[in-house]
Design a protein around this motif. Sequence first.
Motif, PDB file in Angstrom:
ATOM      1  N   GLY A   6      -0.322  26.427 -13.912  1.00 28.31           N
ATOM      2  CA  GLY A   6      -0.114  24.982 -14.016  1.00 28.31           C
ATOM      3  C   GLY A   6       0.561  24.430 -12.774  1.00 28.31           C
ATOM      4  N   PHE A   7       1.203  23.273 -12.915  1.00 26.55           N
ATOM      5  CA  PHE A   7       1.923  22.688 -11.792  1.00 26.55           C
ATOM      6  C   PHE A   7       3.350  23.220 -11.855  1.00 26.55           C
ATOM      7  CE2 PHE A   7       3.383  19.538  -8.764  1.00 26.55           C
ATOM      8  CZ  PHE A   7       2.272  19.385  -7.950  1.00 26.55           C
ATOM      9  N   ASP A   8       3.657  24.115 -10.955  1.00 28.04           N
ATOM     10  CA  ASP A   8       4.879  24.913 -11.007  1.00 28.04           C
ATOM     11  C   ASP A   8       6.139  24.043 -11.029  1.00 28.04           C
ATOM     12  OD1 ASP A   8       7.058  26.709 -10.253  1.00 28.04           O
ATOM     13  OD2 ASP A   8       5.473  28.124  -9.762  1.00 28.04           O
ATOM     14  N   PRO A   9       7.071  24.300 -11.956  1.00 22.00           N
ATOM     15  CA  PRO A   9       8.332  23.544 -12.001  1.00 22.00           C
ATOM     16  C   PRO A   9       9.156  23.658 -10.729  1.00 22.00           C
ATOM     17  CG  PRO A   9       8.018  24.775 -14.035  1.00 22.00           C
ATOM     18  CD  PRO A   9       6.965  25.248 -13.084  1.00 22.00           C
ATOM     19  N   ALA A  10       8.884  24.679  -9.903  1.00 17.76           N
ATOM     20  CA  ALA A  10       9.589  24.826  -8.631  1.00 17.76           C
ATOM     21  C   ALA A  10       9.123  23.798  -7.605  1.00 17.76           C
ATOM     22  CB  ALA A  10       9.393  26.240  -8.077  1.00 17.76           C
ATOM     23  N   SER A  11       8.034  23.110  -7.869  1.00 15.87           N
ATOM     24  CA  SER A  11       7.545  22.061  -6.968  1.00 15.87           C
ATOM     25  C   SER A  11       8.541  20.905  -6.948  1.00 15.87           C
ATOM     26  CB  SER A  11       6.181  21.558  -7.433  1.00 15.87           C
ATOM     27  OG  SER A  11       5.259  22.617  -7.592  1.00 15.87           O
ATOM     28  N   THR A  12       8.620  20.215  -5.831  1.00 16.41           N
ATOM     29  CA  THR A  12       9.553  19.087  -5.744  1.00 16.41           C
ATOM     30  C   THR A  12       9.082  17.899  -6.562  1.00 16.41           C
ATOM     31  OG1 THR A  12       8.443  18.386  -3.698  1.00 16.41           O
ATOM     32  CG2 THR A  12      10.433  19.738  -3.470  1.00 16.41           C
ATOM     33  N   GLY A  13       7.769  17.774  -6.770  1.00 14.57           N
ATOM     34  CA  GLY A  13       7.229  16.666  -7.542  1.00 14.57           C
ATOM     35  C   GLY A  13       6.790  17.086  -8.926  1.00 14.57           C
ATOM     36  N   SER A  14       6.715  16.123  -9.829  1.00 15.94           N
ATOM     37  CA  SER A  14       6.178  16.329 -11.170  1.00 15.94           C
ATOM     38  C   SER A  14       5.539  15.025 -11.626  1.00 15.94           C
ATOM     39  CB  SER A  14       7.280  16.756 -12.145  1.00 15.94           C
ATOM     40  OG  SER A  14       8.274  15.759 -12.242  1.00 15.94           O
ATOM     41  N   PHE A  15       4.643  15.113 -12.586  1.00 11.96           N
ATOM     42  CA  PHE A  15       3.921  13.913 -13.018  1.00 11.96           C
ATOM     43  C   PHE A  15       3.597  14.014 -14.491  1.00 11.96           C
ATOM     44  CE2 PHE A  15       1.109  17.047 -11.128  1.00 11.96           C
ATOM     45  CZ  PHE A  15       0.136  17.235 -12.097  1.00 11.96           C
ATOM     46  N   GLY A  16       3.241  12.890 -15.096  1.00 11.68           N
ATOM     47  CA  GLY A  16       2.924  12.841 -16.508  1.00 11.68           C
ATOM     48  C   GLY A  16       1.586  13.506 -16.817  1.00 11.68           C
ATOM     49  N   ALA A  68       0.856  -1.176   0.000  1.00 11.24           N
ATOM     50  CA  ALA A  68       0.000   0.000   0.000  1.00 11.24           C
ATOM     51  C   ALA A  68       0.894   1.229   0.000  1.00 11.24           C
ATOM     52  CB  ALA A  68      -0.928   0.015   1.212  1.00 11.24           C
ATOM     53  N   GLY A  69       0.411   2.309  -0.622  1.00 11.88           N
ATOM     54  CA  GLY A  69       1.229   3.509  -0.697  1.00 11.88           C
ATOM     55  C   GLY A  69       0.407   4.778  -0.715  1.00 11.88           C
ATOM     56  N   TYR A  70       1.066   5.868  -0.304  1.00 10.84           N
ATOM     57  CA  TYR A  70       0.443   7.193  -0.284  1.00 10.84           C
ATOM     58  C   TYR A  70       1.427   8.196  -0.854  1.00 10.84           C
ATOM     59  CZ  TYR A  70      -1.251  11.668   1.511  1.00 10.84           C
ATOM     60  OH  TYR A  70      -1.674  12.971   1.610  1.00 10.84           O
ATOM     61  N   LEU A  71       0.905   9.158  -1.620  1.00 10.73           N
ATOM     62  CA  LEU A  71       1.740  10.199  -2.211  1.00 10.73           C
ATOM     63  C   LEU A  71       0.930  11.476  -2.330  1.00 10.73           C
ATOM     64  CD1 LEU A  71       4.182  11.341  -3.861  1.00 10.73           C
ATOM     65  CD2 LEU A  71       3.131  10.291  -5.882  1.00 10.73           C
ATOM     66  N   ARG A  72       1.518  12.582  -1.851  1.00  6.61           N
ATOM     67  CA  ARG A  72       0.897  13.907  -2.031  1.00  6.61           C
ATOM     68  C   ARG A  72       1.972  14.867  -2.517  1.00  6.61           C
ATOM     69  NH1 ARG A  72      -3.544  17.347   0.119  1.00  6.61           N
ATOM     70  NH2 ARG A  72      -2.822  19.509   0.019  1.00  6.61           N
ATOM     71  N   MET A  73       1.738  15.463  -3.697  1.00 10.16           N
ATOM     72  CA  MET A  73       2.635  16.462  -4.268  1.00 10.16           C
ATOM     73  C   MET A  73       1.948  17.811  -4.223  1.00 10.16           C
ATOM     74  SD  MET A  73       3.988  14.290  -7.587  1.00 10.16           S
ATOM     75  CE  MET A  73       2.331  13.681  -7.974  1.00 10.16           C
ATOM     76  N   ASP A  74       2.520  18.761  -3.474  1.00  8.50           N
ATOM     77  CA  ASP A  74       1.950  20.099  -3.380  1.00  8.50           C
ATOM     78  C   ASP A  74       2.529  20.998  -4.463  1.00  8.50           C
ATOM     79  OD1 ASP A  74       0.482  19.274  -1.237  1.00  8.50           O
ATOM     80  OD2 ASP A  74       1.558  20.458   0.266  1.00  8.50           O
ATOM     81  N   ASN A  75       1.671  21.847  -4.996  1.00  6.55           N
ATOM     82  CA  ASN A  75       2.059  22.764  -6.060  1.00  6.55           C
ATOM     83  C   ASN A  75       2.678  24.028  -5.454  1.00  6.55           C
ATOM     84  OD1 ASN A  75       2.245  24.280  -8.404  1.00  6.55           O
ATOM     85  ND2 ASN A  75       0.141  23.915  -9.046  1.00  6.55           N
ATOM     86  N   ALA A  76       3.854  24.398  -5.910  1.00 11.41           N
ATOM     87  CA  ALA A  76       4.462  25.649  -5.453  1.00 11.41           C
ATOM     88  C   ALA A  76       3.619  26.845  -5.874  1.00 11.41           C
ATOM     89  CB  ALA A  76       5.878  25.779  -6.018  1.00 11.41           C
ATOM     90  N   GLN A  77       2.872  26.715  -6.972  1.00  5.40           N
ATOM     91  CA  GLN A  77       1.902  27.701  -7.474  1.00  5.40           C
ATOM     92  C   GLN A  77       2.454  29.116  -7.511  1.00  5.40           C
ATOM     93  OE1 GLN A  77      -1.884  26.851  -5.425  1.00  5.40           O
ATOM     94  NE2 GLN A  77      -2.606  26.041  -7.366  1.00  5.40           N
ATOM     95  N   GLN A  78       3.638  29.252  -8.093  1.00  8.63           N
ATOM     96  CA  GLN A  78       4.177  30.574  -8.379  1.00  8.63           C
ATOM     97  C   GLN A  78       3.954  30.945  -9.842  1.00  8.63           C
ATOM     98  OE1 GLN A  78       7.952  31.228  -5.586  1.00  8.63           O
ATOM     99  NE2 GLN A  78       8.208  29.426  -6.871  1.00  8.63           N
ATOM    100  N   THR A  79       3.569  29.923 -10.647  1.00 14.30           N
ATOM    101  CA  THR A  79       3.264  30.129 -12.054  1.00 14.30           C
ATOM    102  C   THR A  79       1.979  29.375 -12.379  1.00 14.30           C
ATOM    103  OG1 THR A  79       4.520  28.184 -12.773  1.00 14.30           O
ATOM    104  CG2 THR A  79       5.716  30.262 -12.618  1.00 14.30           C
TER     105      THR A  79
END
Length: 391
Positions: A219-229, A206-217
Amino acid sequence: MKKHANMKAFLVAGAALGAGAVHAQSSMTLYGALDDAFVYSNNQKGHSNVYLRQGNLYASKWGLRGVEDLGGGTSVIFDLQNGFDPNSGALSSSTQIFNREAFVGLQNQHYGTFTMGRQYTPYYLFVGPLASSNWLTGATGAHPGDIDGLDTTIRINNALVYTTPTWYGVQASGMYALGGIAGSTGRGQTISAGIKYAAGPIGLAAGYLRMDNAQQTTGFDPASTGSFGTSSLNAGYVSAKAVQHVAAAASYTIGDLMMGVTYTNVEYVASSQSIFRDTAVFNTYAAVAAYRFTPAIDVAGAYSYTMASKANGITSAARYQQYSLKEAYHLSKRTSLYALQAYQRANGQTLGANGAGNIVDATPSVGDSQNATPSSTNSQFVGMVGIAVLF
């Protein structure tokens, strides 16, 4: 072939600095894979296509993996891994030398492993091996558009990961990735955890994952630590405040037959800066089976059903059904010939890339090989024949 080199330079340098006698063993391994295939897709944005595609059975890559034994059951470990396209020689990422992984840490046989750097999540590392993306490859076996990130599309920057030793078949792992934004340390952070059990024929995870958006730009901000397809499934939701994944999987092996099931839940959480207003939810139910006829021949098949929630003005929510097959003939332990086939059908509606108000018919995106080239109709077929070599 893996190449091991005694890292004498480190020992000599240590002696030169007065470090005294050093008895620890150190090694570095060069490893990788080359994978290429002829591909046929019946519909890519309205046209059929025949082309070469790399990284289908295995991602084409090379890496350096090192271990230095410090004694007392403790070792320093590191891994640097780069992806590339053998058809053009290009890097998988033009801005990153080691785009796949780059981490260093300590490992102890009694206390576990702690690593820092760009890494895969415990969510993926624990649940992924039981899912269809492992048994059939992500190219055609990942759930539609790899919506739940159980293939290798998600990697995390600035990540701290602790993984326990295995106790009676149970192992756990946790990750925290620092957002690194001054004045708001939580923005852009990533949190993940996983637990698994393996004993005899049974595998559970079982697994859990949460990616928070830096939201400085936007979409999903490239400054965020996570990224996804991004695919036609989630194009309208990439401006989410956060993306959350929950998954569970189980497998059972009887002789040469493996059977497994997977459930995943993915949420795109809206905020005032998002271009959609309501949290969007995708649930996926999947089954996979694999059989080894001989040491040289194996086959696998999978089915997945992904359903989106009714939100953001959508009354006929998107539905995706995917059927995937794989046949492999292993010429040696390192070289394989393979064939892959997958068919996906989509129904209902979703949000287009412009977000709220841009309601469009759902279009299929087979596995994670067609994320940028979805079908223009409600069905898509992809077939591949290729060769893969490990070294």
